[in-house]
Design a protein around this motif. Structure first.
Motif, PDB file in Angstrom:
ATOM      1  N   UNK A 121       0.815  -1.186   0.044  1.00 16.27           N
ATOM      2  CA  UNK A 121      -0.063   0.188  -0.066  1.00 16.27           C
ATOM      3  C   UNK A 121       0.751   1.315   0.044  1.00 16.27           C
ATOM      4  N   UNK A 122       0.322   2.295  -0.758  1.00 16.93           N
ATOM      5  CA  UNK A 122       1.211   3.476  -0.779  1.00 16.93           C
ATOM      6  C   UNK A 122       2.260   3.345  -1.943  1.00 16.93           C
ATOM      7  N   UNK A 123       2.392   2.383  -2.731  1.00 19.02           N
ATOM      8  CA  UNK A 123       3.220   2.163  -3.807  1.00 19.02           C
ATOM      9  C   UNK A 123       2.500   1.245  -4.801  1.00 19.02           C
ATOM     10  N   UNK A 124       2.923   1.181  -5.830  1.00 19.97           N
ATOM     11  CA  UNK A 124       2.526   0.313  -6.965  1.00 19.97           C
ATOM     12  C   UNK A 124       3.603  -0.757  -7.304  1.00 19.97           C
ATOM     13  N   UNK A 125       3.206  -2.098  -7.278  1.00 20.70           N
ATOM     14  CA  UNK A 125       4.077  -3.006  -7.464  1.00 20.70           C
ATOM     15  C   UNK A 125       4.667  -3.106  -9.018  1.00 20.70           C
ATOM     16  N   UNK A 126       3.763  -2.301  -9.778  1.00 22.19           N
ATOM     17  CA  UNK A 126       4.174  -2.310 -10.983  1.00 22.19           C
ATOM     18  C   UNK A 126       4.879  -1.145 -11.493  1.00 22.19           C
ATOM     19  N   UNK A 127       5.370  -0.556 -10.466  1.00 26.22           N
ATOM     20  CA  UNK A 127       6.220   0.626 -10.687  1.00 26.22           C
ATOM     21  C   UNK A 127       7.760   0.470 -10.055  1.00 26.22           C
ATOM     22  N   UNK A 128       7.929  -0.636  -9.345  1.00 30.83           N
ATOM     23  CA  UNK A 128       8.892  -0.821  -8.454  1.00 30.83           C
ATOM     24  C   UNK A 128       9.533  -2.241  -8.603  1.00 30.83           C
ATOM     25  N   UNK A 129      10.935  -2.405  -8.456  1.00 34.87           N
ATOM     26  CA  UNK A 129      11.483  -3.691  -8.155  1.00 34.87           C
ATOM     27  C   UNK A 129      11.105  -4.148  -6.772  1.00 34.87           C
ATOM     28  N   UNK A 130      10.526  -5.337  -6.689  1.00 36.64           N
ATOM     29  CA  UNK A 130      10.148  -6.126  -5.445  1.00 36.64           C
ATOM     30  C   UNK A 130      11.175  -7.088  -5.051  1.00 36.64           C
ATOM     31  N   UNK A 131      11.388  -7.315  -4.070  1.00 39.24           N
ATOM     32  CA  UNK A 131      12.229  -8.426  -3.518  1.00 39.24           C
ATOM     33  C   UNK A 131      11.858  -9.031  -2.447  1.00 39.24           C
ATOM     34  N   UNK A 132      12.419 -10.311  -2.266  1.00 43.02           N
ATOM     35  CA  UNK A 132      12.313 -11.046  -0.965  1.00 43.02           C
ATOM     36  C   UNK A 132      13.882 -11.285  -0.455  1.00 43.02           C
TER      37      UNK A 132
END
Length: 125
Positions: A24-35
């Motif tokens: 929330x507060x950002x779009x995962x389609x705009x950022x690199x997401x990591x684990x």
């Protein structure tokens, strides 16, 4: 920005789990997401990452071939499917967001700006 990780739990070796990270507060389609994961007494370790476009992924050597990262832009959620789990996969798992993608597909914690709380995965032998 909030990243809410869920799905951890206790599983036997060779079993599977799926973690989810809802943003929330950002779009995962705009950022690199990591684990990433962190076991007691060990440094935080890169597990997997997915590019904002969804067309590139990267994995840590210890999880290649067993874990799969994916995302659902409509749900603003990133997933980590973990198969063939081993006791050494036991750790707190964290999701994170960053603004860059490296073609090597390899990342360090310093590449990510925002972090969620961890979800504990325990794999019994």
């Amino acid at each position: 920005v909030q990243l809410q990780a869920s799905g951890g739990g206790l599983v036997q070796a060779a079993g599977s789990l799926r973690l989810a990270c809802t943003a929330s507060g950002l779009s995962v389609s705009d950022y690199t997401m990591g684990w990433f994961r962190e076991a007691p007494g060990k440094e935080r370790e890169f597990v997997a990452a997915i590019k904002w476009s969804g067309d590139s992924t990267g994995y840590g050597e210890s999880v290649k071939g067993r874990f799969t990262i994916s995302k659902d832009n409509a749900k603003n959620t990133v997933y980590l499917q973990m198969n063939s789990l081993k006791p050494e996969d036991t750790a707190d798992y964290y999701c994170a967001s960053g603004t860059k993608w490296y073609e090597s597909g390899q990342f360090s914690p310093t590449n990510f700006r925002s972090w969620g709380q961890g979800t504990l995965v325990t794999v019994s032998s």
